[in-house]
Scaffold this motif. Sequence first.
Motif, PDB file in Angstrom:
ATOM      1  N   GLU A 128      -7.238   5.281   4.968  1.00 14.77           N
ATOM      2  CA  GLU A 128      -6.058   6.076   5.213  1.00 14.77           C
ATOM      3  C   GLU A 128      -5.695   6.770   3.814  1.00 14.77           C
ATOM      4  O   GLU A 128      -4.998   7.806   3.816  1.00 14.77           O
ATOM      5  N   LEU A 129      -5.883   6.190   2.558  1.00 13.04           N
ATOM      6  CA  LEU A 129      -5.770   6.681   1.388  1.00 13.04           C
ATOM      7  C   LEU A 129      -6.632   7.579   0.785  1.00 13.04           C
ATOM      8  O   LEU A 129      -6.163   8.134  -0.236  1.00 13.04           O
TER       9      LEU A 129
ATOM     10  N   LEU B 229      -3.199  11.104  -8.659  1.00 14.83           N
ATOM     11  CA  LEU B 229      -3.068   9.720  -7.812  1.00 14.83           C
ATOM     12  C   LEU B 229      -2.840  10.046  -6.399  1.00 14.83           C
ATOM     13  O   LEU B 229      -2.130  10.789  -5.979  1.00 14.83           O
ATOM     14  N   VAL B 230      -3.584   9.271  -5.636  1.00 11.46           N
ATOM     15  CA  VAL B 230      -3.458   9.450  -4.079  1.00 11.46           C
ATOM     16  C   VAL B 230      -3.107   7.930  -3.655  1.00 11.46           C
ATOM     17  O   VAL B 230      -2.878   8.122  -2.311  1.00 11.46           O
ATOM     18  N   GLY B 231      -3.236   7.039  -4.165  1.00  5.02           N
ATOM     19  CA  GLY B 231      -2.641   5.977  -3.289  1.00  5.02           C
ATOM     20  C   GLY B 231      -2.482   4.739  -4.462  1.00  5.02           C
ATOM     21  O   GLY B 231      -2.978   4.723  -5.735  1.00  5.02           O
ATOM     22  N   LEU B 232      -1.819   3.747  -3.745  1.00  6.92           N
ATOM     23  CA  LEU B 232      -1.472   2.404  -4.765  1.00  6.92           C
ATOM     24  C   LEU B 232      -1.578   1.248  -3.954  1.00  6.92           C
ATOM     25  O   LEU B 232      -1.512   1.108  -2.647  1.00  6.92           O
ATOM     26  N   LEU B 233      -2.029   0.362  -4.669  1.00  4.32           N
ATOM     27  CA  LEU B 233      -2.254  -1.068  -4.183  1.00  4.32           C
ATOM     28  C   LEU B 233      -1.817  -2.325  -4.945  1.00  4.32           C
ATOM     29  O   LEU B 233      -1.685  -1.807  -6.264  1.00  4.32           O
ATOM     30  N   ARG B 234      -0.834  -3.008  -4.444  1.00  5.60           N
ATOM     31  CA  ARG B 234      -0.382  -4.253  -5.050  1.00  5.60           C
ATOM     32  C   ARG B 234      -0.288  -5.500  -4.529  1.00  5.60           C
ATOM     33  O   ARG B 234      -0.417  -5.562  -3.129  1.00  5.60           O
TER      34      ARG B 234
ATOM     35  N   LEU C 230       0.971  -1.086  -0.118  1.00  4.63           N
ATOM     36  CA  LEU C 230      -0.042  -0.008   0.001  1.00  4.63           C
ATOM     37  C   LEU C 230       0.920   1.203   0.020  1.00  4.63           C
ATOM     38  O   LEU C 230       2.017   1.241   0.612  1.00  4.63           O
ATOM     39  N   ARG C 231       0.435   2.288  -0.906  1.00  8.79           N
ATOM     40  CA  ARG C 231       1.333   3.424  -0.725  1.00  8.79           C
ATOM     41  C   ARG C 231       0.466   4.569  -0.820  1.00  8.79           C
ATOM     42  O   ARG C 231      -0.596   4.733  -1.300  1.00  8.79           O
ATOM     43  N   SER C 232       0.597   5.628   0.075  1.00 10.06           N
ATOM     44  CA  SER C 232      -0.093   6.805   0.069  1.00 10.06           C
ATOM     45  C   SER C 232       0.636   8.150  -0.594  1.00 10.06           C
ATOM     46  O   SER C 232       1.594   8.124  -0.199  1.00 10.06           O
ATOM     47  N   TYR C 233      -0.078   8.651  -1.314  1.00  6.88           N
ATOM     48  CA  TYR C 233       0.683  10.014  -1.909  1.00  6.88           C
ATOM     49  C   TYR C 233       0.205  11.250  -1.116  1.00  6.88           C
ATOM     50  O   TYR C 233       0.563  12.353  -1.763  1.00  6.88           O
ATOM     51  N   ARG C 234      -0.247  11.213  -0.233  1.00  7.91           N
ATOM     52  CA  ARG C 234      -0.833  12.204   0.547  1.00  7.91           C
ATOM     53  C   ARG C 234       0.371  12.917   1.415  1.00  7.91           C
ATOM     54  O   ARG C 234       1.311  12.283   2.063  1.00  7.91           O
TER      55      ARG C 234
ATOM     56  N   PRO D  70      -8.301   1.053   2.011  1.00  6.97           N
ATOM     57  CA  PRO D  70      -7.888   1.625   3.448  1.00  6.97           C
ATOM     58  C   PRO D  70      -8.460   3.103   3.318  1.00  6.97           C
ATOM     59  O   PRO D  70      -8.065   3.968   2.624  1.00  6.97           O
TER      60      PRO D  70
END
Lengths: 199, 199
Positions: B103-104, B191-196, A195-199, B101
């Motif tokens: 959070e994202l 883009l605000v988030g990423l899932l893998r 998971l990655r957040s760009y905020r 999530p």
Amino acid sequence: MKLTRRQQEIYEYLRDNADAFDHPPSYDELCRVLGLSSRGSLHKHIQALIQAGVVEPMDGMHRGIRLAEPGPAEEGIPFLGTIAAGRPIEALPQPEYMQVPPELLGNRPSYVLRVRGDSMIEEGILDGDYVVIEQRDSAANHEIVVALIGNEEATLKRIEQQPGKVILHPANAAMSPMVYAPGEVKIQGVLVGLLRSYR
Amino acid sequence: MKLTRRQQEIYEYLRDNADAFDHPPSYDELCRVLGLSSRGSLHKHIQALIQAGVVEPMDGMHRGIRLAEPGPAEEGIPFLGTIAAGRPIEALPQPEYMQVPPELLGNRPSYVLRVRGDSMIEEGILDGDYVVIEQRDSAANHEIVVALIGNEEATLKRIEQQPGKVILHPANAAMSPMVYAPGEVKIQGVLVGLLRSYR
DNA sequence: AGAATAGAGAACAAAGGGAGAACAAATCAA
DNA sequence: TTGATTTGTTCTCCCTTTGTTCTCTATTCT
């Protein structure tokens, strides 16, 4: 399963006051505090809660109602802390919980770590990313694992297991693979999601 | 199915105050708040709403009317399809929903796309990753955006807006930045988030 | 006038919620 | 160990709340 009004009330009381009891509360204690005068009535409600799966019985024991996994069920999976290559996992004082898309999860227990450092940057794992780790003590070759080295340092690397040695591959041209004896490396879990957040 | 005036009123009340009730409201409670004095009358209206499909009953349970469309609300945000640099977004016949999530997410409406291709690989966005996009028609400089080029191709790139031109930067040494006139590029989201998933 | 809409109120069955007695298993006290 | 007590379980009986089904009346629209 849907709860009725009273069932919801009782469940919320149980949830919110779970810490207030030194031991699991007895039916009589609960009756008193919930304003009931019959254990039978309470019992009906508890049974409904068990049926609904929000509470679980401790079989054949007195004083036995326990909250059912308040974390995993509703709050997600535990976020344990930060992993930085070459250092112990920096654990949070108390684990927070993170809601992870069910698509990323399997049946085994899993947890979340935050990645510190660039050692896996060529695999698309960046500084600050959250990784979802499935708890396992073994891995297939070339999986990315959380490995504990010499009971001290923890690290996230691609693993290569050969007869007589274990190689941990970083994904960063500036770093070199590390070779260990099989006994030195303990697998803590396998990377299953990110998971990655760009905020 | 068309709603009558009163049915529309009641539906709007249900919709707008869904959160105001700790539990589904009973007919009596609804009567009181709607200015009715007969449950029978309310019942007729509710039946009409169920018939119209905007509300669904909770079978055999007391206190059971529930707003329909559990989709967006409970299942997450829409997963719309696949984005591959230089092609239109390949939309699913009907959007699926994905639990992301919290959070994202921010306050704005968001959606999920699957990334096809390696054009952003140096930013850690790999082929097959899911990206969370916040719907917006403008972006700050150097944010990563979903951009529509000439109403046809969609692409995920880092944006640089200069007076008189817009530059879209891939993150792949094998590709070059593309320069467009401001009118050619429409921002669809940021883009605000990423899932893998590694499964 | 006739039809559709809206409401009132009575009557009813089922679900919800509770009381209390009787019992058996677990726990505790001596 | 033995008896007393606590605790969870099961049962029957009771009342209230709630959704449903009626019938009857009033209003509005065509």
